[in-house]
Motif scaffolding. Structure first.
Motif, short mmCIF file in Angstrom:
data_model
loop_
_atom_site.label_atom_id
_atom_site.label_comp_id
_atom_site.label_asym_id
_atom_site.label_seq_id
_atom_site.Cartn_x
_atom_site.Cartn_y
_atom_site.Cartn_z
N SER A 375 43.61 5.69 -16.23
CA SER A 375 43.19 4.57 -17.85
C SER A 375 43.64 5.78 -18.79
CB SER A 375 41.54 5.27 -17.66
OG SER A 375 40.93 4.59 -16.90
N SER A 376 44.42 7.01 -18.66
CA SER A 376 45.40 8.01 -19.89
C SER A 376 46.40 7.46 -20.43
CB SER A 376 45.04 9.16 -18.97
OG SER A 376 45.92 8.47 -17.70
N LEU A 377 47.38 6.24 -18.92
CA LEU A 377 48.12 5.94 -19.38
C LEU A 377 47.47 4.82 -20.21
CD1 LEU A 377 50.32 5.51 -15.96
CD2 LEU A 377 50.64 6.39 -17.37
N ALA A 378 47.11 3.64 -20.70
CA ALA A 378 45.77 3.75 -21.71
C ALA A 378 46.58 3.35 -22.98
CB ALA A 378 45.56 2.29 -21.74
N GLU A 379 45.80 5.01 -22.62
CA GLU A 379 45.52 5.78 -24.72
C GLU A 379 47.51 6.00 -24.78
OE1 GLU A 379 42.94 8.36 -23.99
OE2 GLU A 379 41.42 6.78 -23.76
N GLU A 380 47.67 6.63 -23.38
CA GLU A 380 49.36 7.22 -24.47
C GLU A 380 50.04 6.01 -24.34
OE1 GLU A 380 51.09 9.42 -20.58
OE2 GLU A 380 49.24 10.56 -20.85
N LEU A 381 50.01 4.78 -23.63
CA LEU A 381 50.78 3.35 -24.01
C LEU A 381 50.76 3.47 -25.53
CD1 LEU A 381 53.06 1.55 -23.55
CD2 LEU A 381 51.26 0.37 -22.37
N TYR A 382 49.08 3.00 -25.80
CA TYR A 382 48.69 2.60 -27.23
C TYR A 382 49.07 3.72 -28.45
CZ TYR A 382 44.81 1.52 -30.78
OH TYR A 382 44.82 0.81 -31.93
N ASP A 383 48.84 4.89 -28.12
CA ASP A 383 50.03 5.69 -29.22
C ASP A 383 50.75 5.71 -29.37
OD1 ASP A 383 47.21 6.43 -29.16
OD2 ASP A 383 47.27 8.39 -28.25
N ALA A 384 51.84 4.76 -28.52
CA ALA A 384 52.95 5.17 -28.36
C ALA A 384 53.27 4.10 -29.73
CB ALA A 384 53.72 5.02 -27.24
N ILE A 385 53.06 2.79 -28.75
CA ILE A 385 52.92 1.31 -29.95
C ILE A 385 52.92 1.92 -31.47
CG2 ILE A 385 52.30 -0.72 -30.28
CD1 ILE A 385 51.75 -1.20 -27.17
N CYS A 386 51.49 2.36 -31.56
CA CYS A 386 51.15 3.37 -33.09
C CYS A 386 52.50 4.19 -33.87
CB CYS A 386 49.43 3.52 -33.31
SG CYS A 386 47.88 2.06 -32.85
N THR A 387 52.77 4.43 -32.97
CA THR A 387 54.01 5.71 -33.74
C THR A 387 55.00 4.63 -33.93
OG1 THR A 387 55.02 5.94 -31.48
CG2 THR A 387 53.45 7.40 -32.44
N ILE A 388 55.22 3.19 -34.07
CA ILE A 388 56.16 2.27 -34.17
C ILE A 388 55.65 1.76 -35.47
CG2 ILE A 388 57.56 0.24 -34.25
CD1 ILE A 388 56.67 0.93 -30.80
N PRO A 389 56.57 2.34 -36.69
CA PRO A 389 56.27 2.19 -38.29
C PRO A 389 55.12 0.97 -38.31
CG PRO A 389 58.14 3.26 -37.94
CD PRO A 389 57.35 3.06 -36.43
N HIS A 390 55.92 -0.11 -37.73
CA HIS A 390 55.58 -1.49 -38.72
C HIS A 390 53.76 -2.27 -37.55
CE1 HIS A 390 57.91 -2.61 -35.44
NE2 HIS A 390 57.65 -4.19 -35.60
N MET A 391 54.04 -1.53 -36.36
CA MET A 391 52.90 -1.88 -35.62
C MET A 391 51.58 -0.56 -35.44
SD MET A 391 53.87 -4.14 -33.92
CE MET A 391 52.64 -4.32 -32.88
N SER A 392 51.94 0.65 -36.56
CA SER A 392 50.78 1.32 -36.95
C SER A 392 48.85 0.45 -36.78
CB SER A 392 50.41 2.47 -37.84
OG SER A 392 51.04 1.72 -38.83
N ASN A 393 49.19 0.19 -37.12
CA ASN A 393 48.03 -1.03 -37.04
C ASN A 393 47.39 -2.44 -36.72
OD1 ASN A 393 45.44 -0.38 -38.73
ND2 ASN A 393 45.88 -1.94 -39.87
N GLU A 394 48.63 -2.39 -35.85
CA GLU A 394 48.89 -3.89 -34.90
C GLU A 394 48.14 -3.73 -33.50
OE1 GLU A 394 48.83 -6.40 -37.16
OE2 GLU A 394 49.91 -6.27 -38.40
N ALA A 395 47.19 -3.26 -33.32
CA ALA A 395 46.95 -3.09 -31.57
C ALA A 395 45.49 -2.18 -31.60
CB ALA A 395 47.65 -2.15 -30.80
#
Length: 462
Positions: A375-395
């Motif tokens: 479960s913690s990997l889901a949050e880590e992956l989510y946060d990593a995706i959101c650090t990509i500038p154009h994807m910060s509000n897309e997940a």
């Protein structure tokens, strides 16, 4: 904490998302989104009490997904996912209109009957106008379109200097029409969103060039959305003018009948044909009949309105010339629904990728399952995706971990998220591997965290 984009959609509230207490990354959590469940079935008392309209695939799917809710025939509440999609669509249209010189304005919804009577359309449009009278006995209509208002505005403010030409004014606002038979959800309503543009030029040649530029911009918008469309010659109707074209998405549920030539680029709405005409007037080739959903309409008006309201341009010699006008509409809410209509299956929504409410849905393990350690990997992956500038509000994170992964995957596909990432048993491997589902192609990949982030980098957003 990132600053959220302000809504460009008048009268609608931007979905602001939610923040996790322990993270600076904005996390959209599905459990927090206002998204009513599948309560609205066509044979249910709730549905029947709100609507007696014929339904369509897009209407059924939008009800099922909790995207819209009816208030009265032809009128709807737009819920959070729909608002996000509409805001993206509006950003795309804004960009296209401003690239050709459009200036965005916002005109009053309450339109004076005096102007409509002056143009002669008060009686011509008749019962389709939603009319009212104020306490001073002044008559108004809720604007279905704004030719009178914009021409009066330009005329009242004085002549337009030739250096300002072409003048392209547009807005994206709610419009109102007293439809006799609202139907098919957002495809034909009484209250809807429309992009309407009004153009002013000094010569007929210049006005025709502006007309071509706007039509080309319309085609580019629809191509950018990945929508197969047809541009057809059309009747000018009660708006009037010298020339008119419609843009349609071919669809069996479409209410317009189109005649399309298989040998050249000629296409026209059946309403401008005479009975018995079966051959192309351009090349004499065979015409094929099809049905379409109208998503855009353009008119070269000439001086129909500018002469009535005395909207004048001054040329280089300072000579006053009655302005040559055009008007152009895109049914924004109809385009949204029409795209769902033509792209989706009977069970699952397929959005044009650019305007999907969220590009990615992450699904962590079910609580109490063997995979719960991931479960913690889901949050880590989510946060990593959101650090990509154009994807910060897309997940969005489907944190409803009381549900099985299978049920949440099925709902994610029904909602039409372009990518669904499952954090399952392979996430417990070393290194962790994630299941990535492409909703459009049906392809399933198993990728490392680095592979997921590499794929996400390539996703296009508005």
């Amino acid at each position: 904490m990132r600053t959220l984009l302000k809504s460009s959609l008048p009268h609608l509230v931007t979905n602001r998302g939610y923040y996790n207490d322990t993270s600076r990354v904005k996390r959209h959590l599905l459990s927090k989104i206002y998204q009513p469940g599948n309560l609205w079935k066509e044979n249910s008392p709730e549905f029947q009490s709100k609507s007696h309209e014929p339904s369509s695939k897009s209407q059924r799917l939008m009800y099922k997904a909790g995207l819209i809710r009816p208030t009265s025939p032809g009128c709807f509440h737009y819920l959070p996912h729909t608002v996000r999609s509409m805001e993206k669509l509006i950003r795309l249209i804004d960009r296209a209109m401003q690239e050709i010189g459009g200036q965005k304005i916002d005109m009053a919804t309450l339109c004076s009957a005096t102007l409509w009577k002056q143009s002669g359309r008060w009686d011509l449009v008749g019962k389709e106008l939603l009319c009212l009278m104020d306490r001073h006995n002044q008559e108004y209509c809720l604007g279905p379109t704004h030719e009178e208002s914009v021409t009066s505005l330009v005329a009242t403010e004085g002549s337009i200097n030739y250096k300002q030409l072409p003048l392209l004014l547009y807005q994206i606002t709610r419009k109102f029409r007293d439809e006799k038979r609202p139907c098919f959800g957002l495809l034909r309503g009484r209250e809807f969103y429309m992009k309407d543009m009004y153009t002013f030029d000094i010569t007929e040649d210049a006005a025709c060039q502006t007309y071509t530029n706007v039509c080309d911009a319309y085609s580019n918008i629809f191509r950018t959305l990945g929508l197969k469309h047809v541009k057809v010659q059309a009747d000018t109707g009660n708006i009037g003018g010298k020339m008119s074209h419609e843009f349609h998405l071919p669809a069996s549920i479409g209410e317009d009948r189109l005649m399309v030539c298989g040998s050249c680029d000629f296409a026209a709405n059946m309403e401008i044909f005479h009975p018995g005409e079966n051959n192309c007037p351009s090349c004499k080739g065979e015409l094929t009949e099809s049905k379409g959903i109208e998503i855009g309409h353009t008119f070269y008006l000439g001086t129909k309105y500018s002469r009535v309201f005395n909207a004048v341009c001054h040329d280089a010699q300072n000579k006053p010339v009655v302005a040559e006008m055009g008007c152009y509409g895109i049914g924004v809410s109809r385009l949204l629904a029409a795209s769902i209509e033509v792209l989706s299956t009977e069970e699952d929504i397929h959005w044009p990728g650019l305007i999907a409410p969220y590009q990615i849905c992450l699904i962590p393990p079910k609580k109490g399952s063997k995979e719960m350690a991931a479960s913690s990997l889901a949050e880590e992956l989510y946060d990593a995706i959101c650090t990509i500038p154009h994807m910060s509000n897309e997940a969005i994170l489907d944190d409803r971990d009381h549900l099985t992964i299978g049920k949440r995957v099925k709902e994610a596909h029904m909602m039409g998220y372009p990518y669904v990432i499952v954090i399952g048993k392979k996430a417990l491997e070393s290194p962790p591997v994630f299941e990535v589902r492409n909703h459009r192609t049906g392809e399933v990949q198993f990728l490392s965290k680095e592979g997921v982030l590499s794929l996400v980098q390539e996703i296009r957003v508005i």
